[in-house]
Design an enzyme around this catalytic site. Structure first.
Site, PDB file in Angstrom:
ATOM      1  N   CYS A 113       1.002  -1.224  -0.023  1.00 41.09           N
ATOM      2  CA  CYS A 113       0.058  -0.067  -0.187  1.00 41.09           C
ATOM      3  C   CYS A 113       0.845   1.065  -0.003  1.00 41.09           C
ATOM      4  CB  CYS A 113      -0.946  -0.263   1.266  1.00 41.09           C
ATOM      5  SG  CYS A 113      -2.461   1.058   1.064  1.00 41.09           S
ATOM      6  N   HIS A 114       0.994   1.996   0.924  1.00 41.54           N
ATOM      7  CA  HIS A 114       1.886   3.206   1.178  1.00 41.54           C
ATOM      8  C   HIS A 114       2.979   2.841   1.728  1.00 41.54           C
ATOM      9  CE1 HIS A 114      -2.387   4.960   0.630  1.00 41.54           C
ATOM     10  NE2 HIS A 114      -1.720   6.162   0.063  1.00 41.54           N
ATOM     11  N   GLY A 115       3.195   1.762   2.074  1.00 41.72           N
ATOM     12  CA  GLY A 115       4.611   1.271   2.671  1.00 41.72           C
ATOM     13  C   GLY A 115       5.704   1.643   1.870  1.00 41.72           C
ATOM     14  N   PRO A 116       5.523   1.493   0.495  1.00 40.29           N
ATOM     15  CA  PRO A 116       6.883   1.760  -0.355  1.00 40.29           C
ATOM     16  C   PRO A 116       7.532   3.298  -0.003  1.00 40.29           C
ATOM     17  CG  PRO A 116       5.247   0.443  -1.494  1.00 40.29           C
ATOM     18  CD  PRO A 116       4.513   1.114  -0.049  1.00 40.29           C
ATOM     19  N   TRP A 117       6.622   4.324   0.663  1.00 39.62           N
ATOM     20  CA  TRP A 117       7.317   5.660   0.826  1.00 39.62           C
ATOM     21  C   TRP A 117       8.346   5.579   1.798  1.00 39.62           C
ATOM     22  CZ3 TRP A 117       2.247   8.473   2.535  1.00 39.62           C
ATOM     23  CH2 TRP A 117       1.627   9.140   1.433  1.00 39.62           C
TER      24      TRP A 117
END
Length: 187
Positions: A113-117
């Site tokens: 999800c947004h974890g790759p930030w």
């Protein structure tokens, strides 16, 4: 995945308040069931609170405070999403350094999800084919990565997925990738 196949593997799950509840709990459950030892690592003491779609969810016990966590003690890393969680972590120098150390050491990392930030912030997205929540598409491209709209992407030692609906595929590929790791001797 056969029960016990990940025996001896120690996995850090980096999270703070606002993690998407299912994106921490479900991979942790799958890893634990396969025999891995999982630890929630956080800049916070005590407990961190999850986000369950559109409202606050359950709390999870912090196993290891980030400022005393040694990345060398872990074999792999999981980065759950939620908007608030990775946004706060990418602004924390210790969290970014922790994530970067896994890539530097060639250890597997799984982000959803947004974890790759935090992957982007660590400088590790460059050259990787990955997926994420669609709003990170430009961030990944600007960081030198290739963004694709697929339920799960495995690129070397990086596994990424888009959203909670992708958790079955994400967990399957995380278990497969992490099973290739030879556990380090832990103290």
């Amino acid at each position: 995945m056969a029960e016990g196949q990940l025996k001896g593997l120690k996995v850090a799950i980096l999270a703070t308040d606002g993690f998407e509840q299912s994106e921490l709990l479900e991979p942790r459950k799958a890893l634990d069931a396969a025999g891995a030892t999982t630890q929630v690592v956080s800049p916070k003491d005590g407990r961190v609170r999850g986000w369950n779609h559109k409202e606050w969810g359950s709390e999870v016990e912090v196993d290891q405070k980030l400022n005393s966590a040694d990345p060398h003690d872990y074999d792999a890393l999981v980065l759950p999403g939620g908007v608030m969680n990775p946004d706060a972590l990418r602004m924390n120098q210790g969290a970014v350094a922790f994530v970067k150390s896994f890539f530097t050491a060639g250890k597997p990392v799984a982000a959803i999800c947004h974890g790759p930030w935090t992957v982007i912030e660590s400088g590790a997205a460059k050259g990787h084919r990955m997926t994420s929540w669609p709003s990170l598409k430009t961030d990944i491209k600007n960081a030198g990565g290739e963004w694709v709209d697929e339920e799960v992407v495995v690129d070397g030692k990086l596994v990424t997925s888009r959203k909670p609906d992708d958790l079955p595929a994400f967990n399957r590929e995380v278990l497969k990738l992490f099973a290739q790791v030879r556990p380090r001797a832990h103290t």
